[in-house]
Scaffold this active site. Structure first.
Site, short mmCIF file in Angstrom:
data_model
loop_
_atom_site.label_atom_id
_atom_site.label_comp_id
_atom_site.label_asym_id
_atom_site.label_seq_id
_atom_site.Cartn_x
_atom_site.Cartn_y
_atom_site.Cartn_z
N CYS A 129 0.84 -1.18 -0.18
CA CYS A 129 -0.19 -0.13 0.04
C CYS A 129 0.81 1.31 -0.03
CB CYS A 129 -0.91 -0.06 1.14
SG CYS A 129 -1.89 -1.53 1.61
N ASP A 174 -2.84 -3.33 7.24
CA ASP A 174 -4.01 -4.29 7.85
C ASP A 174 -3.87 -5.85 7.39
OD1 ASP A 174 -4.86 -2.25 9.10
OD2 ASP A 174 -6.76 -2.23 8.55
N CYS A 196 -2.46 2.86 3.13
CA CYS A 196 -3.25 1.77 3.63
C CYS A 196 -4.25 2.26 4.64
CB CYS A 196 -2.15 0.99 4.49
SG CYS A 196 -2.98 -0.83 5.07
N ASP A 197 -5.27 1.54 4.97
CA ASP A 197 -6.55 2.03 5.56
C ASP A 197 -6.41 3.26 6.72
OD1 ASP A 197 -7.25 -0.26 4.24
OD2 ASP A 197 -8.28 -1.24 6.02
N LYS A 198 -5.47 3.14 7.71
CA LYS A 198 -5.58 4.13 8.68
C LYS A 198 -4.96 5.37 8.16
CE LYS A 198 -8.19 1.08 10.47
NZ LYS A 198 -7.86 0.20 9.44
N CYS A 241 -5.23 -2.11 -1.14
CA CYS A 241 -6.63 -3.23 -1.66
C CYS A 241 -7.23 -2.59 -2.90
CB CYS A 241 -7.39 -3.40 -0.54
SG CYS A 241 -6.57 -4.36 1.06
N GLU A 271 -9.94 -5.47 13.67
CA GLU A 271 -10.78 -6.11 12.64
C GLU A 271 -11.06 -7.48 12.98
OE1 GLU A 271 -9.58 -3.22 8.72
OE2 GLU A 271 -9.14 -5.37 8.76
N SER A 290 -13.27 -5.28 8.57
CA SER A 290 -12.52 -4.86 7.44
C SER A 290 -13.41 -4.52 6.38
CB SER A 290 -11.42 -6.05 6.99
OG SER A 290 -11.31 -5.55 5.54
#
Length: 606
Positions: free
Chosen positions: A74, A106, A147-149, A232, A495, A521
């Protein structure tokens, strides 16, 4: 860049002068007639030591915050992406201060102890950016999210400190594809096989546990699901939040869907289109400096509502609720979790994207990106077109020349409001009830609103629940309860993708509901209820559930209840209060568990 991607909005000049925007770095530069000039001689000496010259001292100092790690697809290209940003800043007459905040993958941490640090990292990314930006007296800021956060974590400090700035998404990966020799079942419609993504691997794990898939097939998924650089590839949390940020107006139009690299299988470097977006982001920043437009001019109650509408239209992640609550709090905007039900009540699900559909972010990019979706929503009266954006123009102006959905060539990625993928009310719902007196979050992703009642099978850890699924010990018709996984209880609110995906992979997704005070997630789907508050660690009702208690999910009335009397709840609460409480060691986890707010408020620490 394609013609569709070329922008007419961004300031091309290089005449941003120090005197025009009264930079914070004025204190460092000063004038010999001013006492501050002598006071900050040491600061200037340090800058000279790394290559600054007299001419640089009067330029705008711009923070470039790039959460970077080479251990993940990511963000591992962020060092190169930050350098592209730096080069353009210095080409246009500024000086870049690079900083590389922490970032947690993640993908690497799902299902293990590292996941405790994922949501926590959002706060540390935001704090690290604030420290580096304000500590070096910079004038403006560009943050990168991957990435996510790191996507919300890179926006939160902009809303908090309100210094001129914007953010850029590093881009999604391309979907994966199995070699033809590994494809066993052809699509009877003749369509190409659905692309792969990390969710494919997680569900494969559950399929192995159920004996539906063999180890060799899982290995093939592992090797091919994530072909190269980028976040992702599906509408999981990362792409959800990239879309949310663009809808808020805090990143350039059409930047959320641009892939990180130019094709699958590329594992390093920055794609041509993403590099050009980085340069356009710098040009947009210089325009914001000239116009003196700050983040809180853009992040308003109305733009938050736009972001929620887009999140629901795309079938975005439940994590979007946590992150939008946090972003609103940083901008001092009043946003209640129940507002998500109210705002989304008329918003249909338009996207046919994984995890609930067959397409991926690269497919959305192919048909014109998020602006096509926003144009459809604007034409339907679902967006506020007068919201300001980082282009210096409004949402409506940005979308003026974007083609309407019906004028595009035939495609199945985005459906029209008039004939949506799924009707309003069939995506994310906020529930209440005696099992969730504050709130809980249900993700439907286009499925029918559930009415589900079943006996509880209760686990105090994610690991124990996952093992029970893999060992075939979860019964059809039951409600799987996983607790002590909330912000305080784990701590870190990990998650629950591993057990959730294992249920789906074992063909139990339609027959077993999952209820947890943890979170999910964006890859999760099935009958999944998370964010139950108060959480178990706070003595919420979820802590009092026992095996066999009958739990009812009433989606039509937004209720989550357990068939226990108030008197029985009180009796059990008295027993629970005498339990020895979990003591966390020193360090980040201990600090977080003492300061974090409930998921009902976005699990923030500020």
């Amino acid at each position: 860049m394609s013609e569709a991607k070329k922008s007419k909005f961004y300031y091309e000049g290089q005449d941003i002068k120090f005197s025009e925007h009264k930079s914070s770095s004025y204190k460092l530069i000063g004038h010999p007639s001013d006492n501050s000039w002598a006071r900050y001689a040491t600061a200037r000496a340090n800058l000279r030591a790394v290559g600054f010259e007299d001419a640089d001292m009067g330029k705008p100092f711009i923070t470039v915050a790039a959460p970077f790690s080479n251990a993940m697809p990511c963000n591992h290209h962020f060092y190169d992406l930050a350098r592209v940003v730096q080069e353009e800043i210095e080409k246009l007459g500024g000086k870049a201060f690079l900083t590389f905040p922490p970032v947690i993958s993640d993908g690497l941490t799902n299902g293990n102890e590292g996941m405790r640090y994922s949501l926590i990292s959002r706060e540390y990314i935001a704090d690290s950016i604030e420290i580096m930006h304000k500590g070096y007296l910079a004038d403006a800021i560009i943050t990168l999210g991957g990435c996510d956060k790191s996507v919300p974590g890179s926006l939160m400090p902009l809303a908090r400190i309100n210094d001129i700035g914007l953010t850029l998404y590093g881009g999604a990966a391309h979907p994966g594809k199995l070699p033809d020799s590994c494809v066993k079942d052809k699509d009877p419609t003749g369509k190409p096989p659905r692309g792969l993504d990390p969710g494919s691997v997680m569900e494969g794990t559950g399929a192995v546990g159920a004996g539906i898939m063999d180890i060799e097939d899982l290995y093939n998924l592992e090797c091919h699901a994530i072909p190269g650089t980028g976040s992702c590839s599906a509408m999981f949390t990362s792409c959800t939040m990239a879309s949310v940020v663009e809808a808020l107006g805090m990143s350039l139009p059409n930047s959320a869907s641009t892939p990180a690299v130019d094709g699958p299988g590329i594992k390093s470097g920055v794609g041509i289109h993403k590099a050009e977006e980085a340069r356009e982001t710098v040009r947009a920043l210089f325009k914001l400096l000239k116009l003196k437009i700050r983040p809180r001019d853009i992040i308003t109650r109305k733009s938050i509502e736009n972001a929620i509408v887009v999140m629901y239209a795309l079938g975005g992640s439940t994590n979007g609720i946590l992150h939008l609550l946090a972003i609103a709090a940083e901008a001092d905007i009043d946003l209640d979790i129940q507002d998500f039900n109210t705002i989304s009540a008329k918003v249909p699900l338009l996207s046919n994207m994984s995890p609930h559909g067959r397409y991926h972010m690269a497919d959305l990019n192919r048909i014109g990106g998020l602006p096509v979706v926003m144009k459809e929503l604007l034409n339907a009266g679902l967006l506020h077109g007068d919201c300001l954006t980082v282009t210096g123009e409004t949402v409506a102006t940005n979308l003026m020349e974007v083609p309407c959905l019906q004028d595009l060539p035939a495609q199945e990625v985005i459906f029209p409001v008039s004939k949506p993928f799924s009707a309003p009310g069939n995506h994310i719902m906020v529930l209440k009830g005696n099992l969730a007196p504050d709130s809980a979050v249900l993700k439907l992703s286009g499925k029918d609103i559930p009415s589900f009642t079943g006996p509880a099978q209760v686990f105090d850890t994610e690991k124990n629940a996952f093992d029970a699924i893999m060992n075939g010990n979860i019964n059809k018709g039951s409600v799987l309860v996983i607790r002590y996984e909330g912000p305080k209880g784990s701590p870190g609110m990990p998650e629950q993708l591993s057990p959730g995906a294992a249920l789906v992979g074992a063909n139990l997704g339609k027959y077993v509901a999952l209820v947890t005070d943890g979170r999910f997630s964006g890859a999760s789907h099935g009958i999944m209820i998370g964010h139950v508050t108060p959480e178990a660690a706070d003595g919420g009702p979820i802590a009092l559930i026992e095996d066999g208690d009958v739990i009812t999910i009433d989606g039509k009335n937004n209720l989550l209840n357990v068939a226990l009397s108030d008197e029985e709840m009180t009796r059990r609460a008295g027993i629970w209060a005498k339990r020895e409480k979990k003591i966390f060691p020193r360090g980040v986890l201990a600090k977080y568990s003492k300061t974090v707010k409930s998921a009902h408020y976005g699990a923030t620490t500020s």
